[in-house]
Design a protein around this motif. Structure first.
Motif, mmCIF file in Angstrom:
data_model
loop_
_atom_site.group_PDB
_atom_site.id
_atom_site.type_symbol
_atom_site.label_atom_id
_atom_site.label_comp_id
_atom_site.label_asym_id
_atom_site.label_seq_id
_atom_site.Cartn_x
_atom_site.Cartn_y
_atom_site.Cartn_z
ATOM 1 N N ARG A 115 7.269 13.061 9.003
ATOM 2 C CA ARG A 115 5.556 13.325 8.629
ATOM 3 C C ARG A 115 5.937 14.203 7.186
ATOM 4 N N ASN A 116 4.752 13.949 6.830
ATOM 5 C CA ASN A 116 4.342 14.411 5.168
ATOM 6 C C ASN A 116 5.210 14.100 4.247
ATOM 7 N N GLU A 135 6.530 -4.331 5.004
ATOM 8 C CA GLU A 135 6.391 -5.486 5.994
ATOM 9 C C GLU A 135 5.246 -4.893 6.702
ATOM 10 N N VAL A 136 4.440 -5.574 7.546
ATOM 11 C CA VAL A 136 3.493 -4.860 8.137
ATOM 12 C C VAL A 136 2.924 -6.099 9.239
ATOM 13 N N LEU A 137 3.585 -5.818 10.574
ATOM 14 C CA LEU A 137 3.339 -6.343 12.022
ATOM 15 C C LEU A 137 2.552 -6.500 12.742
ATOM 16 N N PRO A 138 0.750 -7.043 12.825
ATOM 17 C CA PRO A 138 0.483 -6.702 12.904
ATOM 18 C C PRO A 138 0.189 -7.038 14.703
ATOM 19 N N ASP A 139 0.877 -8.081 14.989
ATOM 20 C CA ASP A 139 1.156 -8.394 16.805
ATOM 21 C C ASP A 139 0.970 -7.079 17.507
ATOM 22 N N LYS A 140 2.520 -6.568 16.700
ATOM 23 C CA LYS A 140 3.649 -5.881 17.384
ATOM 24 C C LYS A 140 2.969 -4.242 17.204
ATOM 25 N N GLY A 141 2.067 -4.199 15.924
ATOM 26 C CA GLY A 141 1.295 -2.867 15.402
ATOM 27 C C GLY A 141 2.178 -2.343 15.064
ATOM 28 N N LYS A 142 2.979 -2.614 13.638
ATOM 29 C CA LYS A 142 4.237 -1.370 13.859
ATOM 30 C C LYS A 142 4.094 -1.587 11.877
ATOM 31 N N VAL A 143 4.924 -1.142 11.619
ATOM 32 C CA VAL A 143 4.936 -1.201 9.643
ATOM 33 C C VAL A 143 6.147 -0.418 9.397
ATOM 34 N N ARG A 144 7.274 -1.186 8.369
ATOM 35 C CA ARG A 144 8.066 -0.936 7.413
ATOM 36 C C ARG A 144 7.940 -0.368 6.539
ATOM 37 N N VAL A 145 7.832 0.731 6.393
ATOM 38 C CA VAL A 145 8.140 1.730 5.316
ATOM 39 C C VAL A 145 8.942 2.050 4.195
ATOM 40 N N ASP A 171 1.146 -1.273 0.203
ATOM 41 C CA ASP A 171 0.210 0.132 -0.226
ATOM 42 C C ASP A 171 0.709 1.562 0.039
ATOM 43 N N GLN A 172 0.163 2.370 -0.626
ATOM 44 C CA GLN A 172 1.020 3.697 -0.855
ATOM 45 C C GLN A 172 0.411 4.290 0.752
ATOM 46 N N VAL A 173 1.566 4.872 0.996
ATOM 47 C CA VAL A 173 0.704 5.696 2.904
ATOM 48 C C VAL A 173 1.726 6.749 3.102
ATOM 49 N N ILE A 174 1.306 7.744 3.679
ATOM 50 C CA ILE A 174 1.466 9.111 4.138
ATOM 51 C C ILE A 174 1.782 8.964 5.602
ATOM 52 N N VAL A 175 2.649 9.277 6.253
ATOM 53 C CA VAL A 175 3.301 9.494 7.420
ATOM 54 C C VAL A 175 2.663 10.691 7.870
ATOM 55 N N ILE A 176 1.958 10.183 9.033
ATOM 56 C CA ILE A 176 0.697 11.524 9.678
ATOM 57 C C ILE A 176 1.719 11.871 10.962
ATOM 58 N N ILE A 222 1.877 2.052 13.375
ATOM 59 C CA ILE A 222 0.540 1.874 12.816
ATOM 60 C C ILE A 222 -0.123 3.119 12.323
ATOM 61 N N SER A 223 -0.250 3.398 13.627
ATOM 62 C CA SER A 223 -0.899 4.282 14.168
ATOM 63 C C SER A 223 0.026 5.982 13.416
ATOM 64 N N ASN A 224 1.074 5.768 13.339
ATOM 65 C CA ASN A 224 1.367 6.956 12.618
ATOM 66 C C ASN A 224 1.962 7.147 10.735
ATOM 67 N N VAL A 225 0.725 5.970 10.345
ATOM 68 C CA VAL A 225 0.880 5.745 9.007
ATOM 69 C C VAL A 225 -0.621 6.141 8.401
ATOM 70 N N GLN A 226 -0.692 6.526 7.249
ATOM 71 C CA GLN A 226 -2.899 6.550 6.883
ATOM 72 C C GLN A 226 -2.546 6.091 5.198
ATOM 73 N N LEU A 227 -3.554 5.299 4.838
ATOM 74 C CA LEU A 227 -3.276 5.574 3.082
ATOM 75 C C LEU A 227 -3.599 5.981 2.909
ATOM 76 N N ILE A 228 -3.042 6.297 1.419
ATOM 77 C CA ILE A 228 -3.467 7.404 0.453
ATOM 78 C C ILE A 228 -4.549 7.013 -0.514
#
Length: 114
Positions: free
Chosen positions: A25-26, A33-43, A15-20, A74-80
């Motif tokens: 930021r921006n 990579e997405v790690l749902p068990d840790k609540g983290k993503v690698r962008v 997915d394309q995301v923006i850091v909020i 994950i809370s620091n990124v938002q989908l575009i």
């Protein structure tokens, strides 16, 4: 010992995301990579850190200072939104055949390739 619950993750690999929030930021990037068990993503290209790595003859890897992407929350990124190019929240729509599709709240565009 209780295990922390996993976060529901509406972000997927590729997915394309923006850091909020945070130092990047921006900035925009693709999810590696997405790690749902840790609540983290690698962008890609975001949260670059330098790591000192020892040379390893068995794998043929040389040592040195290596730059790589760190995990961010994950809370620091938002989908575009694919139509507007702006950050958007995501909702699910259940189709007639029972499958779920991710929908951008801002424009109503489908995020999954169908």
């Amino acid at each position: 010992m209780s295990k922390r619950g996993t976060r529901r993750c509406k972000i997927k690999k590729g997915d394309q995301v923006i850091v909020i929030a945070g130092r990047d930021r921006n900035k925009r990037g693709r999810v590696l990579e997405v790690l749902p068990d840790k609540g983290k993503v690698r962008v890609e290209g975001i949260a670059i850190v330098k790591r000192h790595e020892r040379a390893n003859r068995a794998t043929g890897r040389g040592g040195g200072i290596i730059e790589k992407e760190a995990l961010i929350d994950i809370s620091n990124v938002q989908l575009i939104d694919p139509e507007t190019g702006k950050p958007t929240r995501v909702r699910y729509q259940i189709n007639e055949d029972g499958t779920k599709t991710r929908i951008a709240v801002r424009s109503g565009a489908a995020l999954d390739k169908a």
